[in-house]
Scaffold this active site. Structure first.
Site, mmCIF file in Angstrom:
data_model
loop_
_atom_site.group_PDB
_atom_site.id
_atom_site.type_symbol
_atom_site.label_atom_id
_atom_site.label_comp_id
_atom_site.label_asym_id
_atom_site.label_seq_id
_atom_site.Cartn_x
_atom_site.Cartn_y
_atom_site.Cartn_z
ATOM 1 N N GLY A 57 43.296 37.121 56.380
ATOM 2 C CA GLY A 57 43.385 38.640 55.478
ATOM 3 C C GLY A 57 42.848 39.012 55.763
ATOM 4 O O GLY A 57 41.000 38.556 54.921
ATOM 5 N N ALA A 115 40.624 43.502 50.265
ATOM 6 C CA ALA A 115 39.205 42.432 49.915
ATOM 7 C C ALA A 115 39.098 41.415 50.428
ATOM 8 O O ALA A 115 37.825 41.198 50.937
ATOM 9 C CB ALA A 115 40.870 41.578 48.878
ATOM 10 N N GLY A 116 39.364 40.915 52.005
ATOM 11 C CA GLY A 116 39.162 40.411 52.742
ATOM 12 C C GLY A 116 38.320 40.953 53.556
ATOM 13 O O GLY A 116 36.945 39.548 53.839
ATOM 14 N N ARG A 145 52.846 54.042 35.576
ATOM 15 C CA ARG A 145 54.132 53.893 37.016
ATOM 16 C C ARG A 145 55.340 53.455 36.037
ATOM 17 O O ARG A 145 56.185 53.522 36.495
ATOM 18 C CB ARG A 145 53.060 52.748 37.901
ATOM 19 C CG ARG A 145 52.289 54.009 38.499
ATOM 20 C CD ARG A 145 51.455 53.127 40.115
ATOM 21 N NE ARG A 145 50.834 53.710 40.342
ATOM 22 C CZ ARG A 145 50.312 54.156 41.871
ATOM 23 N NH1 ARG A 145 50.191 51.931 41.981
ATOM 24 N NH2 ARG A 145 49.514 54.314 42.149
#
Lengths: 646, 221, 258
Positions: free
Chosen positions: A41, A45-46, A338
């Protein structure tokens, strides 16, 4: 019990991360070159993890299913990224960001992780600016902030409505630099289909080259999964078409525990569904709620008149409008978190006050703001969002209020990880949305970007070293080990099995069926009977899927139908686990709303005594019931309260 | 020079192409100034003085080298750039671009080629005659450009060709002028609109100025 | 609505492709172009044919994955949208729609309408970054950036790397893409330190990959879904000229290390 050792460092909350960093084992530069890390990924993050680890000197292999590492779905985040810089002098602090995040998550997140997140949030902004992210600025040249749901301070940094894009391009450029320097090797159009364990540790992956269909083996000393969320289990979501659960699901089946699978975030401001052929839902940034007011008609006759086109929204007078968020939550108004906003919309629509063709929509009205600030200000703030809305709906939001409805957006659940972001499989780290760690039962707006980058830039570079420090004498792995053989045959077997069904229905057909069940029973409102029904129905769809699926083409070529089928096979299993987890959690918290457990005013009612824990599920074999482990949540620095946004 | 040009980066090629083009554009103005003297009713006296100056002045002689160099560079680089551009899309579209673009920009190589052919004819009629490579028209001295010009323009065929050519020159200039500035990186929110206006004006006025002469011979004489 | 589709089909990179005609009926005008292709593919699969392969992912106009050259326009006839944001209401009932892959030497076809745009990544890898490692960074507000500069930088940074500029350009030039990246970083003080090396490295890579030259036709700007302006190309030319003329000879490191 020691299945779940969260490894939270000793000491007072504010010192935990420093204590940890001061005492971990490090790897010296000469040894880093000898250690391989696989990153699956290339989202926030990756990409940030791969770039940072590459910069440290590790040899990194990064994988993504997209055609370029710049396209991961982090790119679609619009509104912004939180950081406790307190540039606005409005009382923000690390503690307050930590507090808001824990409270926003309805007290179902781990204190130490969240505090660390708040602590490094400022560094993310520094890092991103240094990489050239063009955040919005004030005339004096300093950074600008906006406010977001669930907070009473302005701490959100933004780059127009394209913050995720800009942050990702920043991380991508850092990654590209490491590619040039030879520290990172990129594998695009590669989908991870299994993780390989050698002597109990994650030592590699099996990936399918999506262009030629080759099944390939890759080895490393450690593996990071940063493969995002699994919102596409609902078929319609704001996720990208390719977003999937396969990587984390395969890891789950190899022994990694899955934390809080039922925690799903339904985003309140999306463009409503318009037809059966619809393939995805489009989000309208939450930042719109800063200047837009949400309402539905007060009177049923106005609802009818609107639906039959006898009336325009602007014809409804102020006293006949129900600004239900402002009515129910005067303190936070349109800026409630939300989950609260989504449920309130559902409540109005269920009561018959919904607008639009389907009655499943509410108004988001800018008329008052346009009057107060002028059209040009609104245009400057939200121009691209308004244009996007216009292109999709073919209606001018400057003239008529937008119509919005909640949609699946984010999954707080994910693979269970400890303080070091390591899963229950040694050497398998999980970052970003793919892990369960920081958002509890509900994520606040502008916190996903923060978490992804915190994990990648500032957490994994430390925690991975601590893991790899005793691996320096382990030579590079060969991919001809029997473990790789076995994993590869399993992958091939599943592909053959899928291809050999030769039924009569497309993969999407089953995906849509699954999505309907999930949305109906495991969506915004859940109850025992519905969830039981969901489990039953999902099993049925799964059985049909394995009997009646049709995949044209070959396995040895680019085959989008085969890709989809493999992902749906995993979604079908995950969907069942989500329903089971939701059944188990007999309380309402954050995005998880069990209709049986609500206050008389319809607010979520937690049961802290029984459910203040992370439910981490362990795979026990095909067709066996997974086993649940509990990680008790202890709140030492924060007083647990009923959430109140009134 | 051409083998060297192949190794220049795309932008360097374009910048040299643009500089040479701008140089040719300024030369056109000088040329037009002299040509317009043809219209004076002085039997070509002033025209011939100007021609005399242009053919004998040592400084102009030096400039002439630069001028031919400019032509050569502009043409050779233009062709190289075009060949690269064709190679960049080996498989063409079935439905060719309907994109909203500046129309003339797509046909620079074509308008350029037409201008080149005319340039050769022009050399054949004047410059080569002066050098003695081509015999002057019967009864004329090889330096008598005035009579040569009058003779040429008195041909209907030549005048019409000349007029048409001016149209293509206008097309070429229309894109060339502002494009050169863009290539040199001279783009500015305040000044670019003026450059574009000036480019359009130049591409109309200068060819129109040249066209006056054959038009005068075609319609008024 | 009913449509006749003429779609480029090509089994793989090496195979010879051809146009295949499909009829598609009863399409809602609110359907997006890719949803229309989804419907076509569903029908093809059920008939036992291979579906049309096309690139797509976010379907909200930001990831830059979708492509398609539709009736002579990259991303179709609408302005400032990607193919995934294009809706069938932009066509007339009964229209014939020709769908082609991006065509450029550096973008070879992988299958049907999917092309390989790895060339763009290679250009970024050549220098489209600011050389900083993670950590040890001064406070974000330590550098003042005039709002105007940040805004212009953001205009350029909005590029989604879809390749429409290359597809639209009659020369298959990648100048708008490269210029957008060069401008994005050159306009910021953080990016100035290595601006000269950056522009030269990126242009060198762009040329090496076989993209065409810019002839300032403006087609890229007209078709760019993010409306990135060709003033960025002028800026890049300026940066490039400055770098070529102004830069010193490469300094030979005098060592002094370990």
């Amino acid at each position: 019990m020691n299945k779940l050792n969260s490894k939270i460092p000793e000491g007072p909350l504010a010192q935990k991360w420093s204590n940890y960093k001061d005492h971990i084992n490090l790897v010296n530069p000469a040894n880093k070159r000898k250690l391989d890390i696989i990153v699956v990924g290339t989202g926030l993050a990756g990409a940030s993890a791969a770039a940072s680890l590459g910069a440290l000197g590790f040899k990194v292999k990064a994988f993504c299913y997209q055609d370029s590492s710049r396209r991961a779905h982090s790119i679609a985040a619009q509104g912004g990224i939180n950081a406790s810089k307190n540039y606005q002098n409005d009382g923000d602090s690390v503690y307050r960001l930590f507090y808001d995040t824990i409270k926003g998550g309805d007290y179902r997140a781990r204190e130490a992780n969240v505090y660390r997140l708040a602590e490094v949030s400022g560094n993310i902004i520094d890092q991103s600016v240094a990489l050239g992210v063009p955040f919005a600025r004030e005339y004096g040249g300093l950074l600008d902030n906006r406010s977001f749901g669930g907070a009473q301070v302005s701490r959100t940094f933004y780059a127009r409505g394209q913050t995720g894009q800009q942050l990702l391009l920043g991380a991508y450029s850092a990654l590209s630099r490491q590619v040039k320097l030879g520290n990172v090797e990129l594998f695009e159009r590669h989908e991870m289909l299994d993780v390989v364990l050698v002597e109990g540790r994650a030592r590699g992956i099996i990936a399918r080259n999506l262009v030629d269909g080759n099944i390939e083996r890759y080895s490393a000393h450690a593996v990071i999964l940063a493969t995002g969320g699994y919102g596409n289990v609902f078929f319609l979501s704001t996720n990208a078409m390719g977003s999937n659960t396969t990587a984390i699901w395969k890891a789950f089946k190899r022994g990694a525990l899955f934390g809080n699978p039922c925690f799903t975030q339904i985003h309140p401001t999306c463009i409503p569904v318009h037809g059966d052929y619809q393939s995805k839902l489009t989000l309208m940034s939450e930042s719109l709620r800063n200047d837009g007011r949400i309402w539905v008609p007060k009177r049923k006759e106005d609802v009818e008149a609107l639906r039959h086109g006898k009336m325009k929204p602007k014809d409804i007078s102020e006293e006949n409008r129900d600004y239900y968020l402002e009515r129910r939550y005067p303190a936070f108004g349109n800026l409630v978190p939300r989950d609260v906003a989504s449920r309130a919309a559902k409540e109005r629509c269920d009561a018959g006050f919904g607008v639009g063709e389907t009655g499943l929509a509410v108004f988001l009205d800018f008329a008052a703001s346009i009057k107060r600030l002028g059209k040009s200000t609104i245009e400057e703030r939200y121009g691209n969002l308004f244009q996007m809305y216009y292109k999709i709906v073919n209606e001018d939001p400057y003239e008529n209020p937008m119509m919005i409805y909640p949609a699946v957006h984010y999954t707080m659940g994910g693979l269970w990880v400890d303080y070091e972001l390591q899963s229950t499989i040694p050497g398998l780290f999980v970052a970003g949305e793919a892990n369960f760690s920081d958002h509890g039962a509900n994520r606040l707006g502008a916190s996903a970007l923060m978490q992804g980058l915190a994990d990648g830039y500032f957490v994994l570079p430390y925690t991975m070293q601590n893991y790899l420090a005793d691996q320096i004498n382990v030579p590079r792995f060969k991919t001809d080990l029997p473990e790789f053989d076995a994993a590869e045959s399993a992958v091939n077997a599943q592909i053959q099995k899928l291809m050999n069904i030769k039924g009569n229905k497309t993969a999407d057909h089953f995906h849509k069926q699954l999505g309907k069940i999930m949305w109906e029973y495991v969506g915004m409102g859940r109850n025992k009977a519905g969830l039981e029904k969901a489990v039953e129905q999902i099993r049925q769809v799964k059985a049909d899927f394995w009997k009646d699926l049709k995949i044209p083409g070959e396995t040895t070529e680019l085959n989008p139908e085969l890709e989809k089928a493999g992902r749906i096979a995993d979604f079908l299993e995950l969907g069942e686990l989500m329903a089971m987890d939701a059944l188990n959690r007999e309380e309402s918290c954050g995005g998880h709303f069990r209709e049986e457990y609500q206050t008389p005013e319809g607010e979520a009612m937690r049961n802290d005594e029984k459910y203040m824990y992370v439910a981490a599920w362990e795979f026990k074999g095909e067709n066996s019931v997974p086993e649940m482990h509990k990680e008790a949540l202890k709140y030492e620095s924060i007083e647990v309260k009923q959430r109140n946004y009134k | 020079m051409s083998s060297l040009a192949l190794f220049y980066s795309s932008i360097t090629k374009k910048i040299i192409l643009a500089l040479a083009g701008l140089f040719l554009i300024t030369f056109l103005l000088v040329h037009l100034g002299i040509n317009l003297l043809l219209l004076l009713n002085d039997g070509g006296a002033l025209y011939m003085t100007a021609v005399g100056f242009m053919t004998t002045n040592p400084l102009i002689k030096i400039m002439e080298v630069f001028l031919f160099g400019g032509f050569a560079i502009h043409i050779i680089l233009g062709i190289i750039v075009q060949v690269y551009n064709w190679m960049a899309r080996p498989v063409r579209y079935k439905v060719e671009g309907y994109s909203h673009t500046s129309f003339f920009s797509k046909y620079m190589i074509h308008t350029g080629a037409i201008i080149f052919v005319f340039l050769m004819i022009h050399f054949n009629n004047f410059y080569f005659v002066k050098l003695g490579w081509v015999a002057p028209p019967a009864g004329l001295e090889k330096e008598d450009f005035y009579q040569m010009a009058i003779l040429l323009f008195s041909s209907r065929f030549y005048s019409i060709i000349y007029l048409i050519l001016m149209l293509f020159l206008a097309f070429h200039l229309n894109h060339a002028f502002q494009s050169a500035f863009q290539t040199l990186g001279l783009s500015h929110t305040k000044y670019t609109p003026f450059i574009k206006f000036a480019g359009t004006a130049y591409s109309i006025i200068v060819p129109l100025g040249f066209a006056c002469i054959p038009a005068y011979y075609l319609f008024l004489k | 609505m009913n449509f006749t589709l003429k779609i480029w089909r090509q089994k793989n990179a090496k195979a010879k492709g051809k146009f295949v005609t499909y009829k598609l009926n009863d399409i809602s005008s609110n359907c997006s172009f890719l949803e229309m292709l989804d419907i076509l593919n569903e029908q093809l699969v059920l008939k036992g044919d291979e579906p049309v392969a096309f690139d797509h992912d976010c379907r909200e106009g930001i990831c830059g994955t979708c492509s398609l050259y539709i009736n002579g326009h990259p991303h179709g006839p609408d302005t400032a949208v990607t193919t995934c944001q294009l809706h069938m209401r932009k066509f007339r009932d009964g229209d014939t729609i020709v769908v082609e892959p991006w065509r450029a030497k550096p973008f070879p076809v992988i299958k049907d309408l999917i092309v390989n745009r790895n060339a763009f990544d290679q250009i970024i890898q050549a220098g489209g970054f600011i050389s900083v490692n993670t950590g040890g960074i001064p406070d974000a507000n330590a550098i003042l950036i005039p709002k105007e500069d940040a805004d212009y930088s953001m205009d350029a940074a909005a590029c989604i790397g879809c390749g429409a500029c290359v597809a639209a350009c009659k020369n298959a030039s990648a100048m708008l893409f490269v210029a957008a990246k060069v401008s994005h970083l050159a306009l910021l003080p953080q990016g100035k330190a290595e601006a000269s090396d950056r522009v030269q490295a990126m242009v060198r890579k762009m040329d090496e990959l076989g993209f065409g030259n810019c002839t300032n036709t403006g087609a890229c700007e007209a078709e760019c879904p993010k409306q990135i302006s060709i003033t960025n190309i002028a800026r890049m030319n300026r940066e490039f000229l400055g770098a070529k003329v102004g830069s010193q000879k490469k300094r030979v490191s005098s060592g002094g290390g370990f």
